[in-house]
Motif scaffolding. Structure first.
Motif, short mmCIF file in Angstrom:
data_model
loop_
_atom_site.label_atom_id
_atom_site.label_comp_id
_atom_site.label_asym_id
_atom_site.label_seq_id
_atom_site.Cartn_x
_atom_site.Cartn_y
_atom_site.Cartn_z
N LYS A 188 0.87 -1.18 0.00
CA LYS A 188 0.00 0.00 0.00
C LYS A 188 0.91 1.24 0.00
CE LYS A 188 -3.51 -2.80 1.01
NZ LYS A 188 -3.00 -4.16 0.96
N LEU A 189 0.99 1.97 -1.04
CA LEU A 189 0.36 1.89 -2.34
C LEU A 189 0.94 0.72 -3.16
CD1 LEU A 189 0.62 5.69 -3.08
CD2 LEU A 189 -1.47 4.48 -2.47
N ALA A 190 0.21 0.31 -4.22
CA ALA A 190 0.66 -0.79 -5.04
C ALA A 190 1.89 -0.41 -5.86
CB ALA A 190 -0.47 -1.23 -5.98
N ILE A 191 2.82 -1.37 -5.97
CA ILE A 191 3.95 -1.19 -6.87
C ILE A 191 3.42 -1.19 -8.30
CG2 ILE A 191 6.13 -2.18 -7.69
CD1 ILE A 191 6.45 -3.45 -4.93
N SER A 192 3.96 -0.34 -9.15
CA SER A 192 3.50 -0.22 -10.53
C SER A 192 3.53 -1.59 -11.23
CB SER A 192 4.40 0.76 -11.28
OG SER A 192 4.23 0.63 -12.67
N ALA A 193 2.44 -1.89 -11.94
CA ALA A 193 2.37 -3.13 -12.72
C ALA A 193 3.46 -3.16 -13.78
CB ALA A 193 0.99 -3.29 -13.35
N ASP A 194 3.84 -2.00 -14.31
CA ASP A 194 4.93 -1.95 -15.30
C ASP A 194 6.24 -2.45 -14.68
OD1 ASP A 194 3.45 -0.87 -17.45
OD2 ASP A 194 3.60 1.14 -16.59
N VAL A 195 6.50 -2.01 -13.44
CA VAL A 195 7.73 -2.44 -12.76
C VAL A 195 7.71 -3.94 -12.50
CG1 VAL A 195 9.04 -2.23 -10.61
CG2 VAL A 195 8.11 -0.18 -11.71
N LEU A 196 6.59 -4.43 -11.96
CA LEU A 196 6.52 -5.85 -11.61
C LEU A 196 6.50 -6.74 -12.85
CD1 LEU A 196 4.03 -5.77 -8.59
CD2 LEU A 196 6.52 -5.90 -8.56
N ALA A 197 5.82 -6.30 -13.90
CA ALA A 197 5.79 -7.10 -15.13
C ALA A 197 7.19 -7.26 -15.69
CB ALA A 197 4.86 -6.45 -16.15
N LYS A 198 7.97 -6.20 -15.66
CA LYS A 198 9.34 -6.28 -16.16
C LYS A 198 10.22 -7.11 -15.24
CE LYS A 198 12.68 -3.43 -18.59
NZ LYS A 198 12.91 -2.09 -19.15
N ALA A 199 10.02 -6.96 -13.91
CA ALA A 199 10.83 -7.71 -12.95
C ALA A 199 10.58 -9.20 -13.04
CB ALA A 199 10.53 -7.21 -11.53
N ILE A 207 0.13 -9.61 -13.50
CA ILE A 207 0.43 -8.84 -12.29
C ILE A 207 -0.86 -8.36 -11.64
CG2 ILE A 207 1.51 -6.75 -11.38
CD1 ILE A 207 3.48 -8.99 -12.19
N TYR A 208 -1.79 -7.83 -12.44
CA TYR A 208 -3.07 -7.37 -11.88
C TYR A 208 -3.80 -8.51 -11.18
CZ TYR A 208 -2.51 -3.09 -14.65
OH TYR A 208 -2.04 -1.93 -15.19
N ASN A 209 -3.75 -9.69 -11.77
CA ASN A 209 -4.40 -10.87 -11.17
C ASN A 209 -3.77 -11.22 -9.83
OD1 ASN A 209 -6.15 -13.23 -11.13
ND2 ASN A 209 -4.30 -14.41 -11.59
N LEU A 210 -2.44 -11.19 -9.77
CA LEU A 210 -1.75 -11.49 -8.52
C LEU A 210 -2.03 -10.42 -7.46
CD1 LEU A 210 1.67 -12.72 -9.97
CD2 LEU A 210 0.04 -14.10 -8.67
N GLN A 211 -2.03 -9.16 -7.86
CA GLN A 211 -2.29 -8.08 -6.90
C GLN A 211 -3.70 -8.19 -6.33
OE1 GLN A 211 -1.23 -4.73 -9.40
NE2 GLN A 211 0.66 -4.38 -8.24
N SER A 212 -4.63 -8.69 -7.12
CA SER A 212 -6.02 -8.80 -6.65
C SER A 212 -6.16 -9.84 -5.53
CB SER A 212 -6.95 -9.19 -7.80
OG SER A 212 -6.71 -10.52 -8.22
N LYS A 213 -5.18 -10.73 -5.39
CA LYS A 213 -5.24 -11.79 -4.38
C LYS A 213 -4.67 -11.33 -3.04
CE LYS A 213 -4.78 -15.39 -7.92
NZ LYS A 213 -6.17 -15.84 -7.88
N PHE A 214 -4.02 -10.16 -3.03
CA PHE A 214 -3.39 -9.67 -1.80
C PHE A 214 -3.92 -8.30 -1.43
CE2 PHE A 214 -0.49 -12.71 -3.69
CZ PHE A 214 -0.13 -13.48 -2.62
#
Length: 214
Positions: A188-199, A207-214
């Protein structure tokens, strides 16, 4: 040359002592959990008000509720439960595991952990730091002991068909815990999906699917 070596050795030793955690300078410093004074640790309670219950906790004989997605439950016994642990540099946890339950990958930023299996069979492991990222893992039976070095990502997995129980000692009154998945995908706040997708080298929808679970 010998004198220079001795000087360097002396400086190395004194430097390491300077940065080590200080030992308690009194018999104990029972935490005043009601104090709002901001210090590194917890303010000491008035010694005249100290009682036996400041050093006592009851409940580790009770099984934790493992009805959750991970299939495990951690019952902590740290300075929040026993104020008398303040400045003593140690704490405990009880961990209950449903069959095939996990204590998901996590770290303790301030403590080494020594885990003892009381019941069941656990696969445990930790991962060394970069660049090796080597997995050190072993299957433990009742009575076995395993060490997780401070700060390293580690986990436990009940690989048996019955419930498992472990007790772990940690080298801090407040070891802290960083759950890897929760931290990365549930911040909180969420890490950018762009950052996580690249990582993680996946698409942003993943990434959006995984973030929705937490």
């Amino acid at each position: 040359m010998a004198s220079k070596f001795l000087i360097l050795a002396f400086l190395a030793i004194t430097s390491s002592l300077a940065f080590a955690d200080p030992s308690s300078l009194q018999d104990f410093c029972v935490a005043d959990l009601k104090s709002s004074v901001p210090v590194n640790g917890l303010v000491c309670k008035d010694p005249k008000l100290i009682e036996a219950n400041d050093f006592f906790f009851s409940g580790l004989h009770l099984a934790g509720n493992t009805s959750n997605p991970a299939g495990s439950r951690v019952t902590p016994v740290n300075v929040a439960q026993i104020p008398g642990l303040n400045t003593l540099g140690i704490s405990l946890v009880r961990i209950d595991y449903a069959p095939w339950g996990i204590n998901a990958p996590h770290t303790h930023p301030r403590a080494t952990e020594v885990l003892t299996v009381l019941e069941g069979t656990l696969q445990v492991g930790f991962v060394t730091s970069n660049p090796e990222n080597r997995l050190i893992t072993k299957v433990l039976q009742k009575g076995d002991v395993f060490v997780f070095p401070v700060g390293l990502v580690h986990f436990q997995h009940n690989v048996g068909k019955v419930n498992a129980v472990a007790i772990a000692a940690l080298s801090s009154q407040n070891p802290g815990v960083i759950s890897i998945a929760n931290s990365v995908f549930g911040s909180k706040l969420a890490i950018s999906a762009d950052v996580l997708a690249k990582a993680f080298q996946v698409d942003k929808d993943t990434i959006y699917n995984l973030q929705s679970k937490f």
